[in-house]
Motif scaffolding. Structure first.
Motif, mmCIF file in Angstrom:
data_model
loop_
_atom_site.group_PDB
_atom_site.id
_atom_site.type_symbol
_atom_site.label_atom_id
_atom_site.label_comp_id
_atom_site.label_asym_id
_atom_site.label_seq_id
_atom_site.Cartn_x
_atom_site.Cartn_y
_atom_site.Cartn_z
ATOM 1 N N THR A 1224 0.840 -1.210 0.000
ATOM 2 C CA THR A 1224 0.000 0.000 0.000
ATOM 3 C C THR A 1224 0.874 1.259 0.000
ATOM 4 N N THR A 1225 1.929 1.233 0.820
ATOM 5 C CA THR A 1225 2.827 2.404 0.864
ATOM 6 C C THR A 1225 3.469 2.647 -0.494
ATOM 7 N N VAL A 1226 3.914 1.565 -1.143
ATOM 8 C CA VAL A 1226 4.543 1.677 -2.476
ATOM 9 C C VAL A 1226 3.563 2.259 -3.480
ATOM 10 N N GLN A 1227 2.330 1.766 -3.402
ATOM 11 C CA GLN A 1227 1.286 2.283 -4.316
ATOM 12 C C GLN A 1227 1.047 3.776 -4.068
ATOM 13 N N ASN A 1228 1.008 4.160 -2.781
ATOM 14 C CA ASN A 1228 0.861 5.580 -2.445
ATOM 15 C C ASN A 1228 1.986 6.399 -3.065
ATOM 16 N N MET A 1229 3.198 5.865 -2.929
ATOM 17 C CA MET A 1229 4.359 6.541 -3.507
ATOM 18 C C MET A 1229 4.195 6.730 -5.014
ATOM 19 N N LEU A 1336 8.881 19.134 1.948
ATOM 20 C CA LEU A 1336 8.281 17.889 1.425
ATOM 21 C C LEU A 1336 9.269 16.729 1.498
ATOM 22 N N LEU A 1337 10.539 17.044 1.146
ATOM 23 C CA LEU A 1337 11.600 16.012 1.194
ATOM 24 C C LEU A 1337 11.743 15.458 2.605
ATOM 25 N N GLN A 1338 11.765 16.383 3.572
ATOM 26 C CA GLN A 1338 11.931 15.934 4.970
ATOM 27 C C GLN A 1338 10.800 15.002 5.385
ATOM 28 N N LYS A 1339 9.556 15.430 5.016
ATOM 29 C CA LYS A 1339 8.394 14.581 5.395
ATOM 30 C C LYS A 1339 8.502 13.191 4.772
ATOM 31 N N GLU A 1340 8.821 13.183 3.471
ATOM 32 C CA GLU A 1340 8.924 11.890 2.771
ATOM 33 C C GLU A 1340 10.041 11.039 3.351
ATOM 34 N N LYS A 1346 10.231 5.575 8.744
ATOM 35 C CA LYS A 1346 9.250 4.754 9.481
ATOM 36 C C LYS A 1346 9.049 3.401 8.802
ATOM 37 N N LYS A 1347 8.911 3.486 7.474
ATOM 38 C CA LYS A 1347 8.727 2.231 6.729
ATOM 39 C C LYS A 1347 9.921 1.307 6.891
ATOM 40 N N LEU A 1348 11.128 1.916 6.882
ATOM 41 C CA LEU A 1348 12.353 1.116 7.072
ATOM 42 C C LEU A 1348 12.363 0.464 8.441
#
Length: 1970
Positions: A1224-1229, A1336-1340, A1346-1348
């Motif tokens: 799901t995260t990858v799809q969001n990306m 935006l970069l910092q947030k991403e 978190k994902k890691l």
């Protein structure tokens, strides 16, 4: 179609290959070009002039590259054109071939039709011969079918040729047929031309006339007209072909549009779902760590509630199932009702048939009555007309009544039935709708539950409450629905009740009919006398019919005989076939023998050759030997040896000659056999041909016989039908007459009872009413039918209107789409207009500048002219003035000259500036033109590359879809094997997009653009000054183009690579699945899994390689980016004037930076995907390990393995959940990247509008650098974390290898090098990003961290799982070893101490265990396979998502393409305008140069004048000046003329180039036409050859057919005689039949007359009938009153009788109950008596046994007493010795027990023993020694020595050892006594009879039965046991094996007195107590 498409595909493949090569070279050039630019950009430039030089050099390089690209583009265009020509040629060839084949087919069919026509003509001759003998009627009837059958054959053959063609191909074929027709016409015309040419030649020879010449001219004109018509028709045909192709394309476009719409819908749906997932994911990430414990509790509660919800859902599902069952039952009842309706319809039809049969009978009766009337008239002249008339009237009225009843019945029953059925169908529909609603609600519930699972715990707690309320509401809805269902069921029951009532009414009606029939039967008895006579007549006619049938039978017999003959012929044919086959077999055998003989011959020839060679060798040897022998003769004297040698050689020669002769004989024999075989073969062939001829002859004869027989049979059938119809008609008439007579009799009888007039009137009134009602009913029926017809028409109208509405809606949708497109175009046009407005403003400013400069120039010129005039005036003054005033004038002149020189200098400088400006403008124009050209070419190339990419993508998508289908099929097979439940849906194939519409749209856009961009020349002049401002934009566009081309190349490569990988994956999956399907055993599954592991490892390596390539490209792009940023900084310092352009550049670089950052994000997402893949691989390996563990652990220990498997399954589930989250995260990306791309496009659009100052840019730049450094740091930390993750993955790999090593499984080598190389690459991949994007970069980055972390947690859990697995494996192995050792020891003990029965039990247990293990293994396999299926499904879904994403990208690229094309067109128009302005400027420049030259010449002339003035030559100067002026004017005129000529020349050159292109086009057309002409010529030649061949073949066929015709004519002659005879007989029969027909027609006329008379009589009788009916009604009313009174009495009586009957029934029931009870008691008594008898027998037997046992007991007691007496005071020596030894062996603590035992045996008291033991040990030892000395006289019992196994028990107590010793001592030496069969009793007899008195279940009466009494399960009556026989019984309470009771007999070593009741165990216990 298939071949056509194949040709297309091959052509496309070649073109794509060529294009691919050119693209690769292009990309290489572009990459090198960008590198060079970046390298040059690194060199910092100081001055603006040097920078201009640098930019010029770069522009030149760009131009050279542009030229190379142009050349490549031209080459590609040529290749495309060649391929198109090849394609067209291939299509034409295909068409030609198809035309040729069609023509051949048609010719063959024409020949066949000709032959058939000949055959038909012959058959017609035959039939004419037959009809000559017969009459005209029969002949016509027979000849028609034959002709028709013959004539229909060619038509059928013709149609069969075109059955399998498609619709599109059919259109093409039709067009080709037209071409063929035209070519045939051409050939015909040519033949005519040749004919006329011959005539012309002949006329020339005879003498040419004027008339013939005029005819020739006319013919020539006709030929010309025909040729023109031909060319016109060909053009029309080509036009039709193009129309067909357009239609086909439109169809394809429509299909593709629908497909796109469906895809867009799917994409929207997917986006919605992903949006929901994103919301869920965001809310999940926002949770705080402190609330985890609370959330766990909430989740537990929620799980409980979820379980409850699931139970509720299950209940709902059960209720839905019940409802479905009810629905199905309702449907079945509906079916039953429909069947009943059909039965009623059938009954109605039967009634109508009966009515018709009655009518026919009546007509028959009428005819017979007329005959009888005639006979009566002839016999007795007393007629009875009145009676007959009355009878007929009665019959008619009866008929009317029957019709009325039938109509009522028809009107009542079906109407009710139809209404009921409709109502029932409506109810059913309502039920179905309710069921659908319930299903929908259930689906919604399931969806809500799924949402509840995914959402947060806080949200879930609130949501569950809402869900509970919704559940309650749903329950209420369910209850309401159930109530409605019950109501519907009740309604259905009421309907059924109504149906039953209808049935009752129907039965009543039938009963009424039956009563009527009974009345009719009563009256029928009276009319029997009349009918008998009619029957007699019928019998006479039947006899005639019988005769005819006899004749018919005879004809059938003849037919049978002919059929037998036919069958005999067929048998003969079969025999011939068999003989033919035998002959063929013989021929084959002979051929085989021939082959063998030939082989043998060859072999023999070879041997002969070898022998000849040997002979030669031997002869040579002989010659040598002879020479030697001669020498020997000379040398030696001994002749004996030589003679011997000679003899031997002679013998050898003789033998060789014999062999040669034998070989020759063999050869001759073989040759003879060959010749014999050949002759036999020839004979067989001749016989075969003869048989063939005979077969053909027999077949033809058989066909003729069949035809003759068919004709005869048809004639007979026709005659039979005529007769049958006539018979039926007569019978119907008779029956109808009988009915009428019966009715008339009835009416007469009724009329006799009615006399009064009032009754008659009422009767008439009633009849009228009845008639009116009948009319009304008929009208209603008609109206009903009309209503039904109207209803059908309205239905059809509705369907058509619905279809129209659908079409209209589709049209509306298309129009809306078109409107949207137009709106988009309008918006684009508006934007362009705004841009152009801005440009026009700039141009106005430039125009103003130009005008100002022009004004200044004009002023300067005027000043110059003034100065010239002043100079001339001064010159005049000087010439006039005196020499006195010379110095002043000189001063003035000097001043003037200085002023002139200054002015000249100023003018020169201005001219130089103008020239410089013009040069710069020209250079810039050239550059813009070149850049525009390069842009256009690049865009074209980009378009081509995108189109190729799209085609490749489409092809790959098709491949992937095919693979998906194969995978789905394999999955279906697997699922059928496992579950046989799941079925998967079909996949929709994508259609290839058609570019036809797109090109149309593009052309339209281009035309619009051209219309809008047409500018006047004045505006073009203004545009020129804005070229400088456009230069930078063009440069930027160039750079952007380069980057775009690179991106497109990368995209195409990536997409192709991805698709190839996907296909490889699919292939691997298919192979694995097919292997899995084929494999049956577990090892094959394991192998398959290993292969899959290897495949996944390979895929991972490939993906890593791709990643490394991408990272390298990223690093290159970063370096380029750095260089470009340096360039920008340098240019910022240098170019202050171009601030706006710099701002635009910076904005664009910001966008490029964003692109770089997004690329890094994409790389990270790819890395995450790779980790997912690795996790999948590890999970699969873990699953394999699990299966192996479980299979290994089930044999030894099921418990531990089960626990591990459960744990592992839970872990797998957790892993799946984590995987889903990651996906799901990858799809969001991905979606974020898509959104970012859209934003990018928007920013690009805004670039042209936005412009900021340079100072802000520098400030932003400094901030950017700082943010970039921070981002670099963060990226480094991120890469370090990545390295840690990879390290953990490596550890996981190591653990997996260890596990696989333990389990002896082969593991694929894990490739970690590529993974480790990633962090080094990733460190360098840090893009520069602007300050706006930093947040935006910092947030991403935080999200990625978190994902890691989540990934790390998953990896740690997996590691822990692996460790647990390894520990569990180790523990399992240790546990196995221990358990094996323990089981071995236990097994030894059990084998020694357990019986055969326990062994058998153990075997059964083992069997059960093995079965359970097998079950477990099977279930595990099932679960594994299900998991694999799930994984495959997930992979399929991932692939589908990827496909969708790719499609989105492709669409975006297409849109960009279209925009670029539009821009290209705009640039082209600008370029043309600029060229024209260029031309004008060049003209202006030349004029200015000319003016400057003239000015220079004037200046020179002025100098000369001044010099000559000094010298005093003024007149000459004036002349010279005049000459100069005239010359200048001439030069100006010449220059103008030259310019005009130049312009005209250029125009001519343009025209000539256009004409040359047209000429080339025409040449190409001519070449194509020539090729077609040559092809047509070749085709004509081939056709002529084929015609000649076919003509020859036709001649051969004609000869054969003529032979057949002659044979047929001979047969005709023979058959004509037979036909004549048959026709003569038929004529006779026809005449007789005609006579009969005449008689019947006469009878019919007479009956018609009688009918008319009878109808009149019926009308008269109707009046009398009405009167009779009135009287009858009065009588009926009186009778009704009587009946009602009687009925009441009868009802009272019946009520009383019913009461009595009820009382009697109650009594009967009570009596029956009593009877049943008595019967039951009797049965019980009988059973009891039987049981008593059995028991008595058992008691007697038991008594006998008791007596035997008593005797045994007495004997035993006597023996015991004797033993006690004999053994008193005696002690056994052996026993005492063993005790003594045991005393010393026992430990010191327990020796007192041994001494006590000894004392108890010797009979000492406890007190004495205690005293002895309390004293010193000496006394005890003395006592022991004294005691030992006293025991000499004891008798010894044979004792067993101690076994070595018993020495392990020394640690135990002495009492236990003693008991063990007693066990060994008391083993029985005697065998057990044998029992007789009679003494044995069944096991079940134990609990009955006198067992209560006998010892049972614990009470012991005898010592002998003690063992039995101890075991309650056994029967005490099985076997009598003596006291000597011991019984071993295992006591469940005993703790140790030694403590079990052993024997039932008493020990023989003690002199203790024992009671007979005590057992051995009791004795031992007493001893131990003492």
């Amino acid at each position: 179609m298939a071949s056509w498409l194949g040709g297309l595909g091959s052509g496309l493949g070649q073109s794509l290959g060529q294009v691919g090569g050119s693209l690769s070279s292009l990309t290489g050039q572009i990459s090198s070009f960008t590198k060079d630019i970046l390298l040059e950009g690194a060199e910092e430039v100081g001055d603006a002039a040097t920078e201009l030089h640098v930019s010029n050099s770069r522009l030149r390089e760009i131009e050279s590259i542009n030229a190379a690209q142009k050349s490549e583009n031209e080459r590609l265009k040529k290749v495309c054109s060649d391929l198109e020509e090849k394609h067209e040629a291939a299509e034409l060839q295909i068409k030609q071939l198809s035309v040729e084949y069609r023509n051949q087919l048609q010719q063959k069919e024409v020949e066949i039709s000709h032959l058939k026509a000949r055959q038909n003509a012959l058959q017609e001759q035959l039939q004419k011969l037959q009809t000559a003998a017969q009459s005209a009627q029969l002949g016509g009837g027979v000849s028609q079918p034959a002709t028709t059958s013959a004539s229909f054959v060619p038509v059928l053959r013709h149609s069969s040729g075109f059955e399998g063609d498609d619709m599109d191909f059919g259109d093409i074929i039709w067009s080709q047929q037209e071409i063929n027709r035209l070519s045939n016409e051409v050939s015909r015309l040519e033949s005519e031309v040749d004919h006329w040419k011959q005539i012309a030649q002949s006329s020339k020879v005879q003498g040419a006339n004027d008339a013939e010449q005029s005819e020739i001219c006319k013919l020539q004109n006709i030929i010309k007209e025909l040729k023109q018509n031909l060319s016109r028709e060909i053009d029309e045909h080509q036009h039709e072909l193009s129309v067909l192709q357009d239609a086909h394309r439109q169809k394809l476009v429509e299909i593709s549009r629908r497909h796109r719409e469906e895809l867009s819908e799917y994409e929207e749906r997917i986006e919605e779902l992903e949006h929901q997932l994103q919301q869920d994911g965001v809310s999940a990430d926002a949770m705080v760590d402190s609330k985890i414990s609370e959330e766990k509790k909430i989740t537990q509660n929620l799980e409980g509630r979820k379980a409850e919800d699931l139970q509720i859902i299950k209940d709902l599902e059960d209720e839905i199932r019940k409802l479905n069952q009810k629905l199905s039952s309702a449907k079945e009842e509906n079916k039953i009702l429909l069947k009943e309706q059909e039965l009623l319809k059938v009954e109605k039809i039967q009634l109508t048939q009966e009515y018709e049969s009655l009518k026919s009978d009546f007509s028959m009766l009428q005819s017979s009555v007329t005959e009888q009337m005639k006979e009566q008239k002839s016999q007795s002249k007393t007629p009875l007309p009145e009676d007959v008339v009355s009878l007929q009237q009665a019959l008619l009225e009866a008929e009317r009544e029957i019709a009325r009843l039938s109509s009522l019945n028809q009107a009542d029953n079906p109407a009710y039935m139809a209404e009921d059925v409709q109502a029932f169908i409506l109810d059913l529909q309502l039920l179905k709708e309710e069921n659908l609603k319930l299903r929908n609600e259930k689906e919604e519930l399931e969806k809500e539950l799924l949402n509840a699972q995914h959402k947060d715990e806080n949200v879930i707690s609130a949501y569950t409450e809402d869900q509970n309320s919704e559940l309650r509401l749903l329950k209420q809805d369910l209850e309401r629905k159930e109530h409605e269902l019950n109501e519907s069921i009740a309604e259905r029951e009421t309907l059924i009740a109504e149906l039953e009532e209808l049935d009752k009414q129907n039965q009543e009606a039938t009963q009424h009919m039956i009563t009527l029939k009974e009345k009719l039967s009563k009256q029928h008895i009276e009319t029997d006398s009349i009918t008998k006579q009619l029957k007699f007549d019928i019998d006479v006619e039947r006899k005639k019919v019988a005769k005819l049938e006899m004749e018919k039978m005879e004809t059938i017999k003849e037919l049978d005989t002919q059929k037998e003959k036919l069958s005999q012929c067929s048998y003969a044919l079969n025999d011939l076939h068999i003989s033919k086959q035998q002959l063929q077999d013989n021929v084959r055998n002979l051929q085989e023998q021939l082959k063998k003989a030939q082989d043998c011959n060859l072999h023999n020839k070879k041997e002969i050759r070898e022998l000849q060679q040997r002979l030669k060798e031997r002869e040579e040897e002989l010659s040598l030997s002879l020479s030697k022998s001669t020498e020997n003769i000379k040398q030696e004297s001994s002749h004996s040896s030589q003679d011997l040698i000679l003899k031997e050689s002679d013998v050898e020669i003789v033998e060789l000659q014999k062999k040669q002769l034998e070989n020759k004989q063999l050869n001759e024999d073989l040759e003879k056999s060959l010749s014999d075989l050949k002759t036999e073969n020839g004979k067989l062939m001749a016989a075969f041909e003869e048989l063939k001829q005979e077969l053909n002859d027999t077949i033809s004869e058989k066909n003729k016989i069949c035809l003759e027989k068919d004709t005869v049979v048809e004639a007979l059938k026709l005659e039979k039908r005529h007769l049958e119809t006539e018979l039926n008609q007569t019978e119907k008439r008779l029956f109808e007459q009988a009915q009428k007579y019966e009715q008339t009799i009835e009416e007469l009888s009724n009329a006799r009872s009615m006399n009064t007039t009032a009754l008659q009137l009422e009767h008439e009134r009633l009849v009228k009413l009845n008639q009116e009602k009948d009319f009304k009913i008929a009208e209603l029926k008609r109206s009903m039918e009309q209503m039904e017809v109207d209803h059908q028409e309205t239905k059809e109208m509705l369907t058509t209107s619905l279809g129209g509405q659908k079409q209209l809606t589709e049209l509306l949708k298309e129009k809306e789409e078109f409107i949207e497109k137009l709106k988009n175009q309008a918006s684009l046009v508006k934007q362009e207009l705004e841009e152009y407005m801005e440009v026009s403003k700039k141009q106005d400013v430039l125009k103003q500048n130009v005008e100002e400069k022009d004004k200044s120039l004009a002023i300067m010129k005027e000043e110059n002219n003034h100065l010239k005039e002043e100079i001339e005036r001064l010159k005049d003054q000087q010439s006039r003035a005196t020499p006195v005033v010379e110095p002043k004038t000189l001063d003035i002149i000097i001043e003037l000259e200085s002023e002139v020189t200054q002015l000249k200098v100023i003018k020169n400088s201005l001219e130089e500036e103008i020239e410089v400006h013009k040069k710069t403008i020209e250079d810039q124009n050239q550059k813009t033109v070149q850049l525009q050209q390069s842009l256009q070419e690049q865009r074209k190339e980009i378009d081509e590359s995108k189109f190729q990419c799209e085609q490749m993508n489409v092809a790959h998508e098709r491949l992937s879809l095919e693979k998906d289908e194969e995978i789905k099929k394999l999955q279906k097979t697997i699922e059928q094997i496992k579950t046989q439940l799941h079925k998967e849906r079909q996949v929709i194939q994508t259609d290839s997009t058609d570019l036809f519409q797109e090109t149309k749209v593009q052309t339209l856009n281009g035309e619009n653009g051209n219309e809008k961009h047409d500018l006047s020349k004045a505006e073009i002049e203004r545009l020129v000054k804005g070229i400088k401002e456009r230069e930078m934009e063009i440069k930027l566009l160039n750079e952007k183009n380069v980057s775009l081309s690179q991106q497109i190349d990368q995209l195409s490569k990536d997409e192709v690579g991805k698709l190839t990988r996907i296909i490889q994956e699919k292939d691997l999956e298919i192979q694995a699945l097919s292997a899995r399907v084929s494999s049956a055993s577990y090892r094959q599954d394991v192998l398959g899994l290993q292969q899959q592991l290897q495949a996944y490892v390979m895929e991972r390596e490939q993906v890593l390689a791709v990643l490394s390539e991408k990272t390298r490209e990223n690093s290159q792009l970063k370096t380029e980016y750095h260089k470009i940023m340096d360039m920008v900084a340098a240019k910022e310092a240098a170019l202050v004037r171009l601030q706006e352009e710099n701002q635009k550049l910076s904005n664009r670089f910001e966008n490029s930076g964003q692109d770089m950052f997004r690329e890094t994000i994409q790389n990270l997402s790819r890395i995450i995907r790779e980790k997912d893949i690795e996790i999948d691989a590890l999970s699969q390996k873990c699953q394999t390990l699990l299966t192996v563990l479980q299979t290994s652990s089930t044999g030894t220990d099921n418990g531990s393995g089960g626990v591990n498997s459960n744990q592992f399954e839970e872990l797998l589930q957790e892993r799946d959940k984590l995987k889903q989250q990651v996906i799901t995260t990858v799809q969001n990306m991905q979606h974020e990247s898509a959104h970012l791309q859209e934003e990018l496009q928007k920013l690009q659009a805004q670039i042209s509008v936005e412009s900021d100052s340079n100072s802000k840019l520098q400030v932003d730049y400094n901030g950017l650098i700082q943010s970039y450094e921070q981002n670099e740091k963060k990226l480094r930390s991120f890469s370090q974390e990545l390295a840690q993750v990879q390290h953990t993955i490596g550890q996981l790999h190591n653990t997996r290898d260890l596990l696989l090593g333990k389990l002896d499984l082969v593991t694929p080598s894990a490739t970690m090098a590529s993974i480790i190389s990633q962090p080094s690459v990733m460190q360098s991949s840090a893009p520069e990003v602007l300050s706006d994007e930093s947040k935006l970069l910092q947030k991403e980055l935080e999200q990625l961290k978190k994902k890691l972390q989540e990934k790390d947690s998953t990896i740690r859990t997996l590691q822990e799982n692996n460790q647990r697995l390894s520990d569990s494996v180790a523990t399992a192995s240790e546990f196995e070893r221990r358990s094996q050792e323990e089981t071995d020891s236990e097994m030894r003990q059990i084998r020694e101490k357990h019986d055969v029965l326990q062994k058998s039990l153990r075997e059964k247990d083992i069997l059960i265990k093995s079965k359970s293990d097998q079950l477990l293994s099977v279930s595990e396999n099932l679960s594994n396979k299900e998991n694999e299926n799930e994984l495959l499904k997930q992979a399929v879904t991932n692939l589908k998502e990827r496909n969708l994403i790719l499609e989105m990208d492709i669409r975006k690229l297409k849109e960009e393409n279209e925009k670029i094309v539009v821009r290209c067109r705009e640039k082209e128009t600008e370029f043309r305008a600029l060229q024209e302005t260029n031309m004008q400027f060049s003209m202006m420049l030349k004029e200015k140069e000319f003016e400057s030259h003239s000015m220079k010449e004037k200046a020179l002339a002025f100098e000369k004048l001044l010099k000559e003035k000094e010298q005093g030559k003024t007149g000459e100067l004036n002349q010279l000046l005049n000459e100069v002026k005239s010359m200048q004017e001439k030069a100006v005129t010449f220059q103008q003329e030259r310019d005009q000529v130049m312009v005209a020349l250029k125009q001519k050159q343009m025209e000539s180039s256009a004409l040359q292109s047209e000429i080339q086009h025409l040449h190409e057309k001519e070449q194509r036409l020539n090729q077609e002409l040559e092809r047509l010529r070749n085709h004509l030649i081939e056709m002529e050859d084929s015609y000649t061949r076919e003509a020859l073949a036709a001649e051969d066929r004609e000869t054969k057919l003529r032979k057949k015709v002659s044979i047929l004519e001979e047969k005709l002659v023979s058959s004509s005689t037979a036909v004549e005879n048959a026709s003569h007989q038929a004529n006779l029969q026809v005449e007789s039949l005609q006579e009969q027909l005449n008689l019947v027609s006469k009878q019919r006329d007479e009956t018609v007359l009688q009918l008319a008379i009878s109808q009149d009589q019926v009308k008269q009788y109707a009046l009398s009938l009405t009167n009779l009916q009135m009287v009858l009604e009065q009588f009926q009313q009186e009778e009704k009153a009587m009946y009602s009174a009687e009925l009441e009495k009868h009802q009272k009586e019946t009520a009383e009788w019913k009461k009595k009957a009820k009382n009697l029934e109650e009594k009967v029931i009570s009596l029956q109950e009593n009877l049943e009870e008595a019967n039951a008691a009797l049965d019980a008594a009988s059973r009891l008596t039987e049981q008593l008898d059995v028991k008595e027998e058992q008691i007697e037997e038991l008594k006998k046994e008791g007596e035997i046992r008593r005797e045994m007991l007495e004997d035993v007691q006597n023996k015991l007493m004797n033993l006690i007496n004999s053994t008193e005071g005696k002690v056994d020596k052996l026993l005492m010795r063993n005790l003594f030894i045991g005393h010393f062996h026992t430990p010191k603590n327990k020796r007192n027990e041994v001494l006590r035992l000894m004392g108890s045996i010797l009979g000492m008291k406890k007190e004495e023993l205690d005293q002895l033991l309390s004293e010193d040990q000496r006394g005890v030892t003395r006592w022991v020694t004294g005691w030992l000395g006293g025991g000499t006289g004891s008798k010894s019992v044979p004792s067993t020595p101690l076994r070595p196994t018993h020495q392990t028990g020394f640690n135990s107590s002495f009492s236990e050892l003693f008991v063990k010793f007693l066990e060994t001592e008391s083993c029985p030496s005697l065998p057990p006594p044998k029992l007789s069969v009679h003494d044995m009793k069944p096991l079940g007899a134990a609990g009955t009879g006198k067992t209560s008195s006998t010892p049972s279940s614990g009470q012991i009466s005898d010592s002998g039965v003690s063992g039995i009494s101890r075991r309650p399960d056994t029967n005490p009556f099985i076997a009598p046991r003596s006291a000597a026989v011991p019984l071993i019984t295992p006591a469940p309470s005993s703790g140790h094996l030694l403590m079990k009771p052993i024997s039932d007999a008493l020990p023989t070593f003690t002199p203790l007195p024992v009671s007979p009741d005590a057992s051995a165990g009791a004795v031992l216990k007493d001893l131990l107590k003492q």
